[in-house]
Design a protein around this motif. Structure first.
Motif, short mmCIF file in Angstrom:
data_model
loop_
_atom_site.label_atom_id
_atom_site.label_comp_id
_atom_site.label_asym_id
_atom_site.label_seq_id
_atom_site.Cartn_x
_atom_site.Cartn_y
_atom_site.Cartn_z
N MET A 112 0.94 -1.21 -0.08
CA MET A 112 0.03 0.18 0.11
C MET A 112 0.89 1.29 -0.04
N GLY A 113 1.84 1.45 0.86
CA GLY A 113 2.86 2.48 0.83
C GLY A 113 3.51 2.74 -0.52
N MET A 114 3.86 1.79 -1.13
CA MET A 114 4.43 2.04 -2.59
C MET A 114 3.59 2.19 -3.69
N TRP A 115 2.51 1.46 -3.37
CA TRP A 115 1.53 1.63 -4.87
C TRP A 115 0.71 3.11 -4.69
N VAL A 116 0.17 3.35 -3.56
CA VAL A 116 -0.44 4.54 -3.40
C VAL A 116 0.38 5.74 -3.42
N PRO A 125 1.36 7.85 6.32
CA PRO A 125 1.34 6.62 5.52
C PRO A 125 0.04 6.28 5.22
N TYR A 126 -0.21 5.35 4.15
CA TYR A 126 -1.54 4.86 3.92
C TYR A 126 -1.88 3.36 4.66
N SER A 127 -0.89 2.94 5.35
CA SER A 127 -1.36 1.92 6.29
C SER A 127 -0.32 1.97 7.54
N SER A 135 5.91 6.50 3.70
CA SER A 135 5.59 8.10 3.51
C SER A 135 6.59 8.68 2.74
N MET A 136 7.43 7.94 1.75
CA MET A 136 8.17 8.35 0.81
C MET A 136 8.61 7.46 0.08
N CYS A 137 9.02 8.41 -1.46
CA CYS A 137 9.54 7.30 -2.41
C CYS A 137 10.46 6.53 -2.36
N LYS A 138 11.15 5.46 -2.81
CA LYS A 138 12.12 4.64 -2.62
C LYS A 138 13.28 5.17 -3.46
N HIS A 139 13.03 5.95 -4.68
CA HIS A 139 14.00 6.19 -5.32
C HIS A 139 15.26 7.38 -5.22
#
Length: 726
Positions: free
Chosen positions: A514-518, A533-535, A540-544
């Protein structure tokens, strides 16, 4: 003094085979001189014409000499021939660079732009760059501008017409120049796709002309149009070589040996199916001998007829096409009724028998393992009007087909939509009855199968195919992007689908997913960190890493709250999609199973109709073929690298490569043929036995798939009307 005859001395003439071998060796040597000139083909020919040169090697020598002297900083002068004044000055160009890429001013002459440097004016005051034109000047050296040899391809294409009267040393080949890349070693074109650049290895293995055999009195020659009837007017037959050798060794007297007869012997020819009979009889009908072109099985069945019928089915061919092939060849062929009886009596039971054996071997190999099975159904026609469904279960680790179940819509009350569920039930039942332990089943998002798994198989993990889910998301994004106010979404569609693949592969639980997708909703508007965060355990941040303009592909970010952003929000937060997140966490794909379904087209094309037993047999043949060849190793080149093959995808518009595997082996066909022959030898009744439908045949339920019985033919003829009738 006697005059000497011109030409080669007597006795030095080479035979035809020796001349061809000599030509082959010469071609191989000249083939080593091939290079590429890229897109400079027109410039090369123009230089050749302007220099008045006859051969391409003279142009190459001229240009290479010029490059070498330019590199050393020397002034080059051409050898004066026929009153041409030597060259005293050259235009200056960087060494090793063709003029096609040099930034010359508008004052540069056309010759400079074509890669040839401007020569000094001749005696007449005009510029003349033409070197010697006679053949004797072949060894002359000329100054040359350098053209990169890795960008040109020079192919010797002239045929040696008269090796007897020509001298090898004075032979000047013509040359074809073609475009090509710098390195094409080990790359081949995909069969069925337009050839781009054949490798040198491919050219060397081209089949040479067969050496002409000397014609004897028993060899029929076709040399003129009057001889065509020997090929077009004669019938052909299937002949076994051992039978042909027996015929060659046969000795039959020219007169009848019956006491008191003494008449001459005539030979009569008779075609029976694919076989041909020769019979030696005299005028009084005394039979001296008989010969058949094929071995004959019990009850008079010709072996060739049985082998033809077996080969048609086991190779996935169609009888009508093969019969037409034989008709054009004027070859004897078994009839449609004979093929049908042979197929029903021996071929289909043999396929069932061998599949049972191979399946038992695979089950023994997979015993005591926790299995992950891929399952999917394949309809025999598109839409909701399919008659047959083949449901296949593949084992993940071995990539082999474990179960194949074929169903007819008559078994599901005429409802094609229920075929896939029924096939899944039969396949799972067969696997469980064999004693195997199933830990996970991967299918597409079939609603009926999903409900069945929850109810009847609660202990088995159920996963969905990621590819099907990604495809559905892509369709929704494209559909939303069609709206005028959401066109900006189209540029992000591919990236969002790729992000879904990444999320399924990376996430270990629902919170991470959910965190990565939303989080993509924030990313597309330029927000790479957000407060909540959404779960519970979500991100609560992008991984890139920090992005640059190149990383984003210079795409403009969406405006937060815009119609495009809101349309994306509906797709990302779709309740049905989020409810299926647990089905994607194992990151399973049924791509190999889709490949097998594509392979099935070789055996059971959707353009032909089959009876239920034949359709089942063809599906099993596809599985036997696939299981036998799924473990083929890739072919390696001489340097140890894997041989790659390129293919062009018309839909995506991109080239791609894949490893070339070893040639397929069909050892299962040999086993099938042995089973077929054994069944024939053990058959005491033959082909005349009345046909009885096997147990489980859908035709026992209904003769046809129509819901109502057919009316009389005459009634249909009377009721038929055409709009084009007067």
């Amino acid at each position: 003094m006697a005059s000497r005859k011109r030409g080669r001395p007597f006795g030095s003439q080479l035979s035809l085979s020796a001349r061809k071998e000599r030509k082959k060796m010469m071609d191989r040597e000249r083939g080593k001189e091939r290079i590429f000139i890229g897109d400079n083909i027109e410039r090369w020919n123009r230089v050749k014409d302007e220099l008045n040169l006859m051969f391409n090697h003279e142009v190459a020598g001229f240009l290479l000499d010029r490059y070498e002297h330019d590199k050393q900083g020397k002034v080059v002068s051409s050898t004066p021939v026929h009153g041409i004044k030597p060259t005293t000055e050259l235009l200056k160009h960087p060494a090793g660079i063709s003029d096609i890429s040099s930034a010359e001013s508008g004052k540069a002459s056309d010759l400079a732009m074509s890669g040839i440097e401007q020569m000094e004016a001749g005696p007449s005051g005009s510029e003349d760059i033409r070197p010697p034109t006679s053949k004797k000047a072949k060894g002359s050296k000329y100054s040359a501008s350098f053209l990169d040899p890795l960008e040109i391809s020079i192919d010797i294409s002239e045929e040696v017409e008269d090796l007897e009267e020509s001298d090898d040393e004075s032979y000047q080949p013509s040359i074809n120049i073609s475009l090509g890349p710098k390195d094409i070693t080990g790359i081949e074109d995909c069969p069925g796709v337009e050839s781009v650049f054949p490798t040198m290895e491919e050219e060397e293995v081209e089949e040479e002309d067969k050496e002409e055999e000397e014609a004897g009195p028993s060899i029929c020659r076709v040399l003129t149009g009057e001889d065509f009837h020997h090929l077009t007017g004669n019938k052909t037959a299937l002949v076994y070589l051992m039978q042909l050798k027996t015929l060659a060794n046969k000795k039959v007297d020219s007169v009848c040996k019956v006491k008191g007869c003494g008449e001459g012997i005539d030979i009569s020819i008779k075609h029976v199916g694919s076989a041909v009979y020769l019979k030696w009889t005299c005028r009084n009908s005394h039979v001296m001998d008989r010969w058949c072109s094929q071995p004959v099985l019990n009850k008079g069945l010709h072996g060739g007829d049985l082998m033809i019928a077996s080969s048609i089915l086991f190779s996935g061919n169609n009888f009508n096409k093969m019969e037409l092939f034989a008709k054009f060849l004027q070859m004897g062929f078994p009839s449609q009724s004979s093929f049908t009886r042979l197929q029903r009596r021996y071929l289909v039971p043999s396929v069932d028998h061998l599949w049972s054996q191979k399946q038992e071997e695979l089950i023994a190999e997979l015993a005591n393992k926790d299995l992950v099975l891929f399952g999917d159904g394949r309809m025999d026609s598109p839409g909701h009007c399919a008659q047959f469904c083949t449901y296949t279960l593949m084992e993940k680790s071995t990539k082999k087909i474990l179960s194949v179940k074929t169903l007819d819509k008559r078994e599901t009350e005429g409802k094609s939509g229920n075929l896939e569920k029924a096939g899944f039930i039969r396949g799972m039942q067969e696997v469980q009855d064999s004693g195997l332990k199933v830990a996970e089943v991967v299918t597409d998002a079939h609603i009926q199968i999903g409900a069945l798994m929850k109810k009847d198989y609660p202990a088995v993990k159920h996963s969905h195919d990621v590819w099907h889910a990604a495809k559905n998301i892509g369709k929704k994004l494209i559909s939303a992007g069609q709206e005028k106010s959401c066109k900006e979404l189209q540029k992000w569609s591919k990236d969002i689908v790729n992000h879904f693949w990444f999320t399924c592969k990376t996430a270990n639980n629902i919170d991470e997913f959910m965190g990565m997708w939303v989080g993509v909703l924030h990313h597309v508007v330029g927000e790479h960190e957000w407060y909540l965060p959404y779960s519970e355990m979500g991100l609560s941040m992008c991984k890139h890493d920090p992005l640059t303009g190149e990383d984003t592909g210079n795409k403009e970010y969406l405006i937060k709250g815009s119609p495009a952003h809101e349309a994306l929000r509906k797709i990302i937060l779709d309740k049905r999609l989020l409810h299926k997140i647990p089905y994607y966490l194992n990151f399973r794909s049924t791509a190999e199973l889709e490949s097998f379904h594509n392979h099935m087209l070789m055996y059971s094309s959707k353009r032909f109709a089959y009876t239920p037993p034949v359709y089942r047999a063809r599906s099993l043949l596809a599985a036997l073929d696939y299981n036998e060849n799924v473990d083929r190793e890739p072919i390696t080149n001489k340097d140890g690298t894997v041989r790659m093959q390129r293919t062009y995808n018309k839909k995506s518009g991109r080239w791609t490569v894949y490893a070339v595997k070893e040639k397929k082996k069909y050892t299962h066909v040999s086993s099938l043929l042995n089973i077929v022959l054994q069944k024939r030898l053990e058959d005491r009744e033959g082909l005349q036995e009345r046909m009885v439908l096997e147990i489980g045949d859908p035709r026992r339920i209904s003769r046809t798939i129509a819901p109502v019985p057919p009316p009389r033919t005459q009634q249909l003829v009377e009721e038929k009307k055409s709009r084009f009738d007067a």
